[in-house]
Design an enzyme around this catalytic site. Structure first.
Site, PDB file in Angstrom:
ATOM      1  N   VAL A  12      99.270   6.643   7.314  1.00 31.47           N
ATOM      2  CA  VAL A  12     100.426   5.823   7.713  1.00 31.47           C
ATOM      3  C   VAL A  12     100.298   5.410   9.174  1.00 31.47           C
ATOM      4  O   VAL A  12     100.552   4.261   9.552  1.00 31.47           O
ATOM      5  CB  VAL A  12     101.741   6.610   7.494  1.00 31.47           C
ATOM      6  CG1 VAL A  12     102.941   5.813   8.000  1.00 31.47           C
ATOM      7  CG2 VAL A  12     101.920   6.952   6.036  1.00 31.47           C
ATOM      8  N   LYS A  36      88.722  13.416  15.244  1.00 28.74           N
ATOM      9  CA  LYS A  36      89.219  12.187  14.617  1.00 28.74           C
ATOM     10  C   LYS A  36      89.343  11.076  15.662  1.00 28.74           C
ATOM     11  O   LYS A  36      88.942   9.935  15.425  1.00 28.74           O
ATOM     12  CB  LYS A  36      90.579  12.465  13.972  1.00 28.74           C
ATOM     13  CG  LYS A  36      91.070  11.325  13.110  1.00 28.74           C
ATOM     14  CD  LYS A  36      92.497  11.543  12.649  1.00 28.74           C
ATOM     15  CE  LYS A  36      92.575  12.330  11.358  1.00 28.74           C
ATOM     16  NZ  LYS A  36      93.966  12.504  10.906  1.00 28.74           N
ATOM     17  N   PHE A 151     107.004   2.334   3.153  1.00 30.01           N
ATOM     18  CA  PHE A 151     106.856   2.211   1.705  1.00 30.01           C
ATOM     19  C   PHE A 151     105.469   1.683   1.342  1.00 30.01           C
ATOM     20  O   PHE A 151     105.276   1.067   0.308  1.00 30.01           O
ATOM     21  CB  PHE A 151     107.945   1.275   1.151  1.00 30.01           C
ATOM     22  CG  PHE A 151     109.346   1.738   1.450  1.00 30.01           C
ATOM     23  CD1 PHE A 151     109.950   2.722   0.676  1.00 30.01           C
ATOM     24  CD2 PHE A 151     110.061   1.210   2.522  1.00 30.01           C
ATOM     25  CE1 PHE A 151     111.236   3.166   0.948  1.00 30.01           C
ATOM     26  CE2 PHE A 151     111.354   1.654   2.807  1.00 30.01           C
ATOM     27  CZ  PHE A 151     111.944   2.630   2.026  1.00 30.01           C
ATOM     28  N   ARG A 153     101.772   1.235   0.069  1.00 36.19           N
ATOM     29  CA  ARG A 153     100.964   1.791  -1.020  1.00 36.19           C
ATOM     30  C   ARG A 153      99.521   1.832  -0.579  1.00 36.19           C
ATOM     31  O   ARG A 153      99.019   0.867   0.021  1.00 36.19           O
ATOM     32  CB  ARG A 153     101.039   0.891  -2.253  1.00 36.19           C
ATOM     33  CG  ARG A 153     102.344   0.954  -2.981  1.00 36.19           C
ATOM     34  CD  ARG A 153     102.446  -0.195  -3.953  1.00 36.19           C
ATOM     35  NE  ARG A 153     102.300  -1.470  -3.256  1.00 36.19           N
ATOM     36  CZ  ARG A 153     102.200  -2.651  -3.856  1.00 36.19           C
ATOM     37  NH1 ARG A 153     102.203  -2.722  -5.156  1.00 36.19           N
ATOM     38  NH2 ARG A 153     102.094  -3.762  -3.157  1.00 36.19           N
ATOM     39  N   LYS A 203     114.054   6.615   0.996  1.00 39.69           N
ATOM     40  CA  LYS A 203     112.627   6.831   0.757  1.00 39.69           C
ATOM     41  C   LYS A 203     112.397   7.772  -0.433  1.00 39.69           C
ATOM     42  O   LYS A 203     111.619   7.483  -1.349  1.00 39.69           O
ATOM     43  CB  LYS A 203     111.985   7.387   2.030  1.00 39.69           C
ATOM     44  CG  LYS A 203     110.557   7.854   1.881  1.00 39.69           C
ATOM     45  CD  LYS A 203     109.611   6.697   1.581  1.00 39.69           C
ATOM     46  CE  LYS A 203     108.286   7.173   1.060  1.00 39.69           C
ATOM     47  NZ  LYS A 203     107.189   7.074   1.928  1.00 39.69           N
ATOM     48  N   ASN A 207     110.729   6.683  -4.199  1.00 35.40           N
ATOM     49  CA  ASN A 207     109.533   7.290  -4.791  1.00 35.40           C
ATOM     50  C   ASN A 207     109.862   8.038  -6.081  1.00 35.40           C
ATOM     51  O   ASN A 207     109.119   7.965  -7.059  1.00 35.40           O
ATOM     52  CB  ASN A 207     108.857   8.231  -3.790  1.00 35.40           C
ATOM     53  CG  ASN A 207     107.880   7.478  -2.895  1.00 35.40           C
ATOM     54  OD1 ASN A 207     107.673   6.280  -3.063  1.00 35.40           O
ATOM     55  ND2 ASN A 207     107.281   8.168  -1.951  1.00 35.40           N
ATOM     56  N   LEU A 249     105.156   0.423 -15.148  1.00 36.73           N
ATOM     57  CA  LEU A 249     105.371   0.785 -16.550  1.00 36.73           C
ATOM     58  C   LEU A 249     104.029   0.923 -17.245  1.00 36.73           C
ATOM     59  O   LEU A 249     103.911   0.651 -18.426  1.00 36.73           O
ATOM     60  CB  LEU A 249     106.231  -0.286 -17.243  1.00 36.73           C
ATOM     61  CG  LEU A 249     107.720  -0.280 -16.889  1.00 36.73           C
ATOM     62  CD1 LEU A 249     108.450  -1.405 -17.608  1.00 36.73           C
ATOM     63  CD2 LEU A 249     108.385   1.068 -17.221  1.00 36.73           C
ATOM     64  N   GLY A 256      99.709  10.502  -9.377  1.00 35.87           N
ATOM     65  CA  GLY A 256      99.238  11.499  -8.420  1.00 35.87           C
ATOM     66  C   GLY A 256      99.379  10.922  -7.028  1.00 35.87           C
ATOM     67  O   GLY A 256     100.251  10.102  -6.784  1.00 35.87           O
ATOM     68  N   CYS A 259     101.992  11.056  -2.170  1.00 34.31           N
ATOM     69  CA  CYS A 259     103.441  10.885  -2.001  1.00 34.31           C
ATOM     70  C   CYS A 259     104.268  11.349  -3.197  1.00 34.31           C
ATOM     71  O   CYS A 259     105.132  12.207  -3.046  1.00 34.31           O
ATOM     72  CB  CYS A 259     103.756   9.422  -1.711  1.00 34.31           C
ATOM     73  SG  CYS A 259     103.154   8.907  -0.112  1.00 34.31           S
TER      74      CYS A 259
HETATM   75  C1  UDX Z   1     103.549   5.398  -3.387  1.00 34.51           C
HETATM   76  C2  UDX Z   1     104.669   4.355  -3.272  1.00 34.51           C
HETATM   77  O1  UDX Z   1     104.409   3.280  -4.175  1.00 34.51           O
HETATM   78  C3  UDX Z   1     104.803   3.862  -1.853  1.00 34.51           C
HETATM   79  O2  UDX Z   1     105.915   2.978  -1.742  1.00 34.51           O
HETATM   80  C4  UDX Z   1     105.025   5.062  -0.928  1.00 34.51           C
HETATM   81  O3  UDX Z   1     105.059   4.646   0.411  1.00 34.51           O
HETATM   82  C5  UDX Z   1     103.896   6.077  -1.106  1.00 34.51           C
HETATM   83  O4  UDX Z   1     103.801   6.454  -2.482  1.00 34.51           O
HETATM   84  P1  UDX Z   1     100.885   5.342  -3.471  1.00 34.51           P
HETATM   85  O5  UDX Z   1     100.916   6.832  -3.439  1.00 34.51           O
HETATM   86  O6  UDX Z   1      99.895   4.615  -2.609  1.00 34.51           O
HETATM   87  O7  UDX Z   1     102.322   4.742  -3.075  1.00 34.51           O
HETATM   88  O8  UDX Z   1     100.581   4.929  -4.977  1.00 34.51           O
HETATM   89  P2  UDX Z   1     101.234   4.015  -6.099  1.00 34.51           P
HETATM   90  O9  UDX Z   1     100.559   2.721  -6.164  1.00 34.51           O
HETATM   91  O10 UDX Z   1     102.700   3.996  -6.002  1.00 34.51           O
HETATM   92  O11 UDX Z   1     100.785   4.855  -7.395  1.00 34.51           O
HETATM   93  C6  UDX Z   1     101.150   6.221  -7.517  1.00 34.51           C
HETATM   94  C7  UDX Z   1     100.558   6.826  -8.758  1.00 34.51           C
HETATM   95  O12 UDX Z   1     101.186   6.323  -9.916  1.00 34.51           O
HETATM   96  C8  UDX Z   1      99.067   6.575  -8.962  1.00 34.51           C
HETATM   97  O13 UDX Z   1      98.463   7.785  -9.407  1.00 34.51           O
HETATM   98  C9  UDX Z   1      99.010   5.510 -10.026  1.00 34.51           C
HETATM   99  O14 UDX Z   1      97.818   5.547 -10.785  1.00 34.51           O
HETATM  100  C10 UDX Z   1     100.221   5.902 -10.873  1.00 34.51           C
HETATM  101  N1  UDX Z   1     100.800   4.792 -11.633  1.00 34.51           N
HETATM  102  C11 UDX Z   1     101.333   3.714 -10.986  1.00 34.51           C
HETATM  103  C12 UDX Z   1     100.875   4.875 -13.019  1.00 34.51           C
HETATM  104  O15 UDX Z   1     100.422   5.853 -13.630  1.00 34.51           O
HETATM  105  N2  UDX Z   1     101.489   3.859 -13.714  1.00 34.51           N
HETATM  106  C13 UDX Z   1     102.024   2.767 -13.097  1.00 34.51           C
HETATM  107  O16 UDX Z   1     102.573   1.906 -13.794  1.00 34.51           O
HETATM  108  C14 UDX Z   1     101.938   2.690 -11.688  1.00 34.51           C
END
Ligand code: UDX
Length: 462
Positions: A12, A36, A151, A153, A203, A207, A249, A256, A259
């Site tokens: 972030v 780092k 937020f 991703r 937040k 999530n 969906l 996983g 977050c």
């Molecule tokens: C998430 C939130 O989307 C983001 O707003 C927040 O700031 C941090 O957490 P991120 O962890 O990068 O972001 O991943 P995201 O794209 O949201 O996907 C999360 C998980 O859900 C992934 O493992 C993805 O494979 C899974 N997923 C997502 C599904 O299984 N089905 C879906 O339809 C969408």
């Protein structure tokens, strides 16, 4: 143009720092990890995020961003100090605030008068008040605290920063919140200014809701599978309803990442310790955990006993376009496969170097998907990388010992895959008739095969 210090050069922090620099601000990214910072100064980014290394490079060459490992160097000239440190899961599911506490202590001691402390780390409701209280212990200068949840991703973080769905700001001091908002100029999107606790909760609730949608569709998928409906079409049909929307969906191996698992657990912990009963959130977690078990069950359905089977796993990162393996469903799946007595051959386009230490020593990492499937008894698609949607099925068929594809992300077309000679099992993809009718009737079986197995050990359909 403002002077900004970003404390915590993690995911972030670096994205926020680079993008604020792009908006014209002078940014210093601060981290107590000397190695780092040395790597960042040398132009190396410690993780993969599309476009980030290039943006950091450009900003550094324009003198807009610098890196520091010293609070007394980075903080005193900053009008805004962003906190973007880790809040990992503690022993009871709560967010561990140690890094936030340490950051506040160290930054407060060298804070300039009227600076704004902006909290971007995902922190339990009430942490903004704690930050204010802690900072007050270490400084006598006037300052404000603003909660500004992120937020972003992974995989599309820079695009998300440049065109966010909303900016949320929580503060006791509206002028401070508006000053933080001005930093995002000229970004245009809905803006919500609230009290700190509400901003913090937005937040978590966002999530948790997204994770709930995925667990919901995964539950629907399990029902679809039994009754012969196709969840991908069901989700499409639902998504046209504007009250529902089409995103998040996708049924599959489950969610996983850094977050969702952490935030859902932390919200459950907050709910339970504040005297409410978070039964929906608990179910959301439980359904998610079951997705990996359901996939192993599908391998059993196809192969019978998994003892000494070789399974090819395509995809290791928790989702495509990142090398992040934190709480990756693919890694959890591989653990389960080892528990079943399998050998694993795996491939991922970017996450393999980071995956090595997380995998059993005997897991074989392969240079291509085709090498991974060579001689395997089945292939599992665990992460929806684009290249898996474009696999050459004939080549795959020729390399596999047994032609079974378990599509844990519904990446492939079931009809085309079956036509290419595979036994194909996706997630929730019934083919118009109840499951019981689609499984071949069990023939006389070998002693070690349960009678649900579609394939014999030699790989031939019974
Ligand atoms: C998430 C939130 O989307 C983001 O707003 C927040 O700031 C941090 O957490 P991120 O962890 O990068 O972001 O991943 P995201 O794209 O949201 O996907 C999360 C998980 O859900 C992934 O493992 C993805 O494979 C899974 N997923 C997502 C599904 O299984 N089905 C879906 O339809 C969408």
């Amino acid at each position: 143009m403002s002077r900004i210090c970003v404390v915590g050069a993690g995911y972030v922090g670096l994205v926020t720092g680079a993008c604020l620099a792009e908006l014209g601000h002078d940014v210093v990214c601060l981290d107590i990890d000397h190695e780092k910072i040395a790597a960042l100064r040398a132009g190396r980014v410690p993780f993969y995020e599309p476009g980030l290394a290039e943006l950091l490079d450009t900003m550094r060459s324009r003198g807009r961003i610098a890196f520091s490992d010293r609070y007394d160097e980075a903080v005193p000239s900053a009008a805004f100090v962003f906190i973007t440190v880790n809040t990992p899961t503690g022993a009871e599911g709560q967010a561990d605030l140690e890094a936030v506490r340490n950051a506040v202590r160290d930054l407060a001691a060298v804070l300039s008068p009227h600076a704004v402390i902006v909290n971007k780390s995902t922190v339990p409701i009430g942490t903004g008040d704690l930050v204010e209280y802690l900072a007050r212990r270490y400084t006598s200068v006037p300052f404000s605290v603003v909660s500004n949840p992120e937020f972003l991703r992974e995989g599309s973080a820079i695009a998300d920063f440049r065109s966010p769905d909303r900016i949320v700001l929580g503060s006791r001091n509206r002028a401070a919140a508006e000053a933080v908002l001005a930093l995002y100029e000229p970004v245009r999107c809905p803006v919500l200014i609230t009290d700190i606790r509400t901003a913090e909760m937005i937040k978590y609730a966002s999530n948790a809701f997204l994770a709930t949608r995925i667990s919901f569709i995964n539950e629907i998928a399990a029902i679809c599978e039994r009754l012969g409906a196709d969840v991908t079409e069901v989700a499409r049909g639902m998504g046209f309803d504007h009250r529902i929307g089409a995103e998040f969906l996708e049924a599959g191996l489950g969610w996983g990442g850094s977050c969702f698992p952490k935030d859902v657990r932390a919200l459950i912990h907050m709910a339970a310790t504040s005297g409410t009963h978070p039964q929906l959130l608990r179910a959301v977690l439980e359904i998610n955990r079951d997705q990996r078990l359901a996939l192993v069950q599908k391998l059993h359905t196809a192969l019978g006993s998994l003892e000494d089977r070789t399974i090819a796993v395509l995809g290791l990162s928790f989702k495509p376009n990142t090398d992040d393996l934190r709480n990756s469903p693919a890694i959890e799946l591989i653990d389960l496969l080892y528990y079943e007595g399998c050998q694993v051959r795996a491939y991922d386009p970017v996450a393999m170097p980071r995956a090595r230490p997380l995998l059993p020593a005997s897991a074989r990492l392969c240079a291509t998907p085709y090498e991974a499937v060579a001689g395997a008894d089945a292939v599992v698609i665990a992460t929806a990388w684009q290249e898996f949607r474009e696999l050459d099925l004939a080549r795959l068929r020729a390399a596999l010992r047994v032609p079974v594809i378990i599509d844990g992300r519904n990446c492939l077309d079931p009809a085309a895959t079956r036509a290419a000679g595979f036994v194909y099992l996706g997630v929730g993809r019934g083919s118009g008739q109840p499951l019981a009718a689609t499984l071949p009737r069990a023939e006389p079986r070998e002693a070690d095969e349960p009678d649900t197995a579609i394939l014999g050990r030699d790989g031939w359909t019974r």
